[in-house]
Design a protein around this motif. Structure first.
Motif, PDB file in Angstrom:
ATOM      1  N   GLN A  78      26.073  27.357  46.692  1.00  0.00           N
ATOM      2  CA  GLN A  78      27.475  27.633  47.034  1.00  0.00           C
ATOM      3  C   GLN A  78      27.631  29.071  47.538  1.00  0.00           C
ATOM      4  O   GLN A  78      28.442  29.338  48.433  1.00  0.00           O
ATOM      5  CB  GLN A  78      28.364  27.400  45.807  1.00  0.00           C
ATOM      6  CG  GLN A  78      28.434  25.957  45.342  1.00  0.00           C
ATOM      7  CD  GLN A  78      29.263  25.076  46.270  1.00  0.00           C
ATOM      8  OE1 GLN A  78      29.674  25.493  47.344  1.00  0.00           O
ATOM      9  NE2 GLN A  78      29.503  23.848  45.846  1.00  0.00           N
ATOM     10  N   VAL A  79      26.865  29.997  46.980  1.00  0.00           N
ATOM     11  CA  VAL A  79      26.869  31.372  47.488  1.00  0.00           C
ATOM     12  C   VAL A  79      26.377  31.387  48.929  1.00  0.00           C
ATOM     13  O   VAL A  79      26.929  32.103  49.788  1.00  0.00           O
ATOM     14  CB  VAL A  79      26.000  32.287  46.594  1.00  0.00           C
ATOM     15  CG1 VAL A  79      25.815  33.657  47.251  1.00  0.00           C
ATOM     16  CG2 VAL A  79      26.642  32.460  45.227  1.00  0.00           C
ATOM     17  N   GLY A  80      25.344  30.595  49.222  1.00  0.00           N
ATOM     18  CA  GLY A  80      24.849  30.506  50.590  1.00  0.00           C
ATOM     19  C   GLY A  80      25.904  29.966  51.547  1.00  0.00           C
ATOM     20  O   GLY A  80      26.030  30.439  52.688  1.00  0.00           O
ATOM     21  N   VAL A  81      26.666  28.970  51.085  1.00  0.00           N
ATOM     22  CA  VAL A  81      27.753  28.442  51.912  1.00  0.00           C
ATOM     23  C   VAL A  81      28.773  29.538  52.210  1.00  0.00           C
ATOM     24  O   VAL A  81      29.245  29.683  53.344  1.00  0.00           O
ATOM     25  CB  VAL A  81      28.431  27.247  51.208  1.00  0.00           C
ATOM     26  CG1 VAL A  81      29.678  26.811  51.981  1.00  0.00           C
ATOM     27  CG2 VAL A  81      27.462  26.085  51.079  1.00  0.00           C
ATOM     28  N   ALA A  82      29.115  30.332  51.189  1.00  0.00           N
ATOM     29  CA  ALA A  82      30.072  31.423  51.394  1.00  0.00           C
ATOM     30  C   ALA A  82      29.503  32.495  52.322  1.00  0.00           C
ATOM     31  O   ALA A  82      30.227  33.060  53.152  1.00  0.00           O
ATOM     32  CB  ALA A  82      30.456  32.027  50.042  1.00  0.00           C
ATOM     33  N   GLU A  83      28.210  32.788  52.205  1.00  0.00           N
ATOM     34  CA  GLU A  83      27.575  33.768  53.081  1.00  0.00           C
ATOM     35  C   GLU A  83      27.598  33.313  54.542  1.00  0.00           C
ATOM     36  O   GLU A  83      27.748  34.126  55.465  1.00  0.00           O
ATOM     37  CB  GLU A  83      26.123  33.987  52.642  1.00  0.00           C
ATOM     38  CG  GLU A  83      25.953  34.696  51.311  1.00  0.00           C
ATOM     39  CD  GLU A  83      25.848  36.203  51.471  1.00  0.00           C
ATOM     40  OE1 GLU A  83      26.206  36.707  52.566  1.00  0.00           O
ATOM     41  OE2 GLU A  83      25.425  36.856  50.500  1.00  0.00           O
ATOM     42  N   SER A  84      27.455  32.006  54.750  1.00  0.00           N
ATOM     43  CA  SER A  84      27.378  31.488  56.118  1.00  0.00           C
ATOM     44  C   SER A  84      28.690  31.639  56.878  1.00  0.00           C
ATOM     45  O   SER A  84      28.703  31.490  58.104  1.00  0.00           O
ATOM     46  CB  SER A  84      26.969  30.009  56.089  1.00  0.00           C
ATOM     47  OG  SER A  84      27.994  29.215  55.501  1.00  0.00           O
ATOM     48  N   ALA A  85      29.801  31.936  56.197  1.00  0.00           N
ATOM     49  CA  ALA A  85      31.089  32.079  56.878  1.00  0.00           C
ATOM     50  C   ALA A  85      31.111  33.266  57.825  1.00  0.00           C
ATOM     51  O   ALA A  85      31.988  33.352  58.699  1.00  0.00           O
ATOM     52  CB  ALA A  85      32.214  32.199  55.844  1.00  0.00           C
ATOM     53  N   TRP A  86      30.187  34.222  57.672  1.00  0.00           N
ATOM     54  CA  TRP A  86      30.144  35.377  58.566  1.00  0.00           C
ATOM     55  C   TRP A  86      29.424  35.073  59.886  1.00  0.00           C
ATOM     56  O   TRP A  86      29.486  35.865  60.812  1.00  0.00           O
ATOM     57  CB  TRP A  86      29.463  36.557  57.884  1.00  0.00           C
ATOM     58  CG  TRP A  86      30.413  37.411  57.100  1.00  0.00           C
ATOM     59  CD1 TRP A  86      31.122  38.488  57.552  1.00  0.00           C
ATOM     60  CD2 TRP A  86      30.767  37.263  55.730  1.00  0.00           C
ATOM     61  NE1 TRP A  86      31.898  39.017  56.545  1.00  0.00           N
ATOM     62  CE2 TRP A  86      31.692  38.283  55.404  1.00  0.00           C
ATOM     63  CE3 TRP A  86      30.411  36.360  54.731  1.00  0.00           C
ATOM     64  CZ2 TRP A  86      32.253  38.430  54.151  1.00  0.00           C
ATOM     65  CZ3 TRP A  86      30.966  36.503  53.477  1.00  0.00           C
ATOM     66  CH2 TRP A  86      31.872  37.526  53.183  1.00  0.00           C
ATOM     67  N   LEU A  87      28.744  33.958  59.955  1.00  0.00           N
ATOM     68  CA  LEU A  87      28.005  33.612  61.160  1.00  0.00           C
ATOM     69  C   LEU A  87      28.818  32.667  62.037  1.00  0.00           C
ATOM     70  O   LEU A  87      29.671  31.927  61.540  1.00  0.00           O
ATOM     71  CB  LEU A  87      26.671  32.956  60.787  1.00  0.00           C
ATOM     72  CG  LEU A  87      25.699  33.829  59.978  1.00  0.00           C
ATOM     73  CD1 LEU A  87      24.426  33.049  59.695  1.00  0.00           C
ATOM     74  CD2 LEU A  87      25.384  35.122  60.720  1.00  0.00           C
ATOM     75  N   PRO A  88      28.559  32.664  63.343  1.00  0.00           N
ATOM     76  CA  PRO A  88      29.290  31.741  64.218  1.00  0.00           C
ATOM     77  C   PRO A  88      28.813  30.303  64.035  1.00  0.00           C
ATOM     78  O   PRO A  88      27.718  30.054  63.526  1.00  0.00           O
ATOM     79  CB  PRO A  88      28.946  32.257  65.617  1.00  0.00           C
ATOM     80  CG  PRO A  88      27.621  32.932  65.454  1.00  0.00           C
ATOM     81  CD  PRO A  88      27.639  33.533  64.077  1.00  0.00           C
TER      82      PRO A  88
END
Length: 468
Positions: A78-88
Motif C-alpha cells: 500500500q505504501v508502494g501504491v501511495a508512492e506511485s502517485a508521484w509518477l505519470p
C-alpha cells in the motif's frame, strides 16, 4: 512464517520503491530463529528438545505469525501504491475493425453492390498530477503509519508466540521434573513399606504399621500416575505449539541455559522506562495516531484543487471509405485544473470523523500506557517474589531430606516410630514439588516480565540460549 521469510524476490515481485526493505529487521532475533534451516524440518527434531528449538519451531509453524508477516507485506504494498502517485500514468488503447456492406436492388439487371472498409485507431494518453496541495504527502504518511503499525503488531505477535511456546516448554519441564520427584517419592514409600513389613514378620513391628506404610505407598503410586498423565498432556500441548504430531514423545533439555539465580537487582523504574520505549503495544498506539493524523490531513487536502498535466496522441486510418481513404492524426497537451466545489457536505463530515478518530487513538494510547505500566509493575513484583521463593524452597527441601533420612534410619534401627517416617516422607515429597514449582515459576515470571516490557527478542540467541 519461516518459509515466507526465506522466499527470494522473483521477477514477478519487483519492488521499485523498496517498500519491503527492512521488514526482516523487525524483531530480527526472533525472525532469525524462525529462519533457522532446521526449524520446520520434522526429521531434524532433537530429543531432548531445547528451549531454542521449541521456540524456533513455534515461530515457523504458528499461523498468527504468518498472518502478521503477510499483513506487513500488504501494508508495504500500500505504501508502494501511495508512492506511485508521484509518477505519470500512460495508457494505450486501440481498435481495428473491418466492415462489409452489401446492397441488393430488386430486378434482373441490377447486381449487388458490395462495399468494404477497414478502420484502425490507436491512442496514447498521458496524465501526470503536478500539484495537489499535499494530498499525496498525506496519503503516503497515512500508509506509512499503517506499515509502522503492522511492524509493531508483528513484533507483538512474535513475542506472544515466543511466550506461549516457552510457557508450554516450561510446563513440560515442570511435569517431567514432577514425575521424576513422584518416582522418587514412590520408591521411598515402597522402601518404608518393605521395612514395616519385615519388622512385622520379624515380630518387631505391628500389622497397623505395615498397613499404614502400604497405604502411603499406594498413595504415592496414585500421585505418580497423575503426574504421568499431566506430563503427557503437557507434551501434547508443546507438540501443538511446535507444529509437530501431537503424539510425538518428546523430552525437554532441563539443564541447558541459565539456571535459577536468587539475585535480582533490576530497578522497576528502569524497567518502566524501557517498556515505554520498547513495548510493541505502545508502538502500535503511536503508529495508529500518526496514521490517523495523516488521514485527517488528507481529508482536509481533498477539498483543495488538483493541477495535472494531460496529453493524448492518436492516429485514425480508414481504408475503403467513400469517397476516398482517410487518415486522421491528433496531438494534445494541456494543463488540467480540478476544483472541488460541493460534495453534499461529505468532505466536511469525513474531516470531522477523522479528527474524532485521532482523539480516540490518543485515549487508547493513554490506556495502553497505563496497562503496560500496571503489567510491568505486577510482573516485576512477581519476579521478586518468585526469586525469593527459590532460596526458601531449596532450604526447605534440604531440611526435609535430612529429617527423612534421620526418621528412616531410626525406624529401621527399631528406635523410631513409623508415623515419624511417614510424616517426614510426605514433607520431603512436598518440598521437592515446591522446589520444582518455584524454579518453573521463576522462569515463567521472567518471561512474563520480559513480555510486559516488550524485550523478549532483545538479544542475539544461539542454540543453547535460555529465555531472557
Amino acid at each position: 512464517m519461516g518459509v515466507l521469510l526465506v522466499i527470494p524476490v522473483t521477477h514477478a515481485q519487483i519492488d521499485p520503491f523498496s517498500t519491503r526493505a527492512g521488514l526482516e529487521d523487525v524483531s530480527p532475533d526472533l525472525n532469525w530463529m524462525a529462519r533457522d534451516t532446521d526449524a520446520c524440518n520434522v526429521t531434524s527434531l532433537h530429543n531432548p528438545v531445547s528451549i531454542y528449538e521449541a521456540v524456533s519451531r513455534a515461530l515457523c509453524s504458528d499461523p498468527t505469525a504468518r498472518e502478521s508477516w503477510a499483513n506487513m507485506l500488504l501494508n508495504s504494498a500500500q505504501v508502494g501504491v501511495a508512492e506511485s502517485a508521484w509518477l505519470p500514468t500512460l495508457d494505450a488503447s486501440g481498435t481495428r475493425s473491418r466492415t462489409v456492406q452489401t446492397q441488393t436492388v430488386s430486378g434482373p439487371t441490377f447486381p449487388d453492390a458490395i462495399g468494404r472498409t477497414s478502420d484502425r485507431y490507436a491512442e496514447l494518453r498521458l496524465s501526470w498530477v503536478l500539484f495537489d496541495f499535499g494530498q499525496r504527502d498525506a496519503n503516503l504518511a497515512y500508509y506509512k503509519g499503517l506499515l509502522d503499525l503492522s511492524k509493531a503488531a508483528h513484533t507483538e505477535t512474535l513475542q506472544s508466540v515466543f511466550g506461549q511456546a516457552a510457557g508450554a516448554f516450561y510446563a513440560v519441564w515442570t511435569a517431567e521434573s514432577t514425575l521424576d520427584a513422584a518416582d522418587d517419592a514412590e520408591k521411598n514409600a515402597e522402601r518404608s513399606y518393605q521395612i514395616a513389613r519385615h519388622r512385622h514378620l520379624a515380630g518387631a513391628g505391628t500389622l497397623n504399621d505395615e498397613l499404614q506404610a502400604k497405604a502411603a505407598w499406594q498413595e504415592a503410586i496414585y500421585a505418580r500416575v497423575n503426574a504421568a498423565g499431566t506430563f503427557k498432556t503437557a507434551q501434547g500441548n508443546l507438540c501443538v505449539r511446535m507444529g509437530i504430531p501431537v503424539e510425538t514423545d518428546i523430552r525437554v533439555d532441563v539443564d541447558a541455559g541459565v539456571q535459577p539465580d536468587v539475585k535480582f537487582t533490576s530497578s522497576v523504574a528502569d524497567l518502566l522506562a524501557l517498556a515505554q520505549a520498547a513495548n510493541p503495544k505502545l508502538r502500535e498506539a503511536h503508529a495508529q495516531i500518526d496514521a490517523d493524523e495523516a488521514n485527517a490531513k488528507l481529508a482536509l487536502r481533498r477539498e483543495l484543487p488538483t493541477i495535472s498535466l494531460s496529453g493524448t496522441l492518436s492516429n485514425d486510418k480508414a481504408l475503403g471509405a467513400f469517397p476516398r481513404d482517410t487518415r486522421t492524426g491528433s496531438r494534445y497537451i494541456g494543463i488540467q485544473i480540478s476544483i472541488p466545489i460541493f460534495a453534499g457536505f461529505g468532505d466536511e463530515y469525513h474531516r470531522q470523523a477523522s479528527d474524532a478518530q485521532v482523539d480516540i487513538d490518543r485515549a487508547s494510547l493513554h490506556k495502553a500506557e497505563l496497562d503496560v505500566a500496571a503489567s510491568v509493575w505486577r510482573s516485576y513484583q512477581d519476579v521478586v517474589t518468585k526469586t525469593a521463593n527459590l532460596e526458601v524452597a531449596a532450604a526447605t527441601q534440604e531440611s526435609a531430606q535430612e529429617a527423612y533420612d534421620v526418621a528412616s534410619k531410626r525406624y529401621g534401627a527399631g528406635v523410631g516410630a513409623l508415623l515419624d517416617v511417614l510424616n517426614a516422607q510426605t514433607t520431603l515429597a512436598t518440598a521437592q514439588r515446591q522446589v520444582i514449582q518455584s524454579q518453573a515459576d521463576w522462569r515463567v515470571a521472567r518471561l512474563v516480565l520480559a513480555f510486559a516490557i516488550g524485550t523478549l527478542d532483545g538479544q542475539r540467541w544461539n542454540t543453547h540460549a535460555e529465555a531472557p
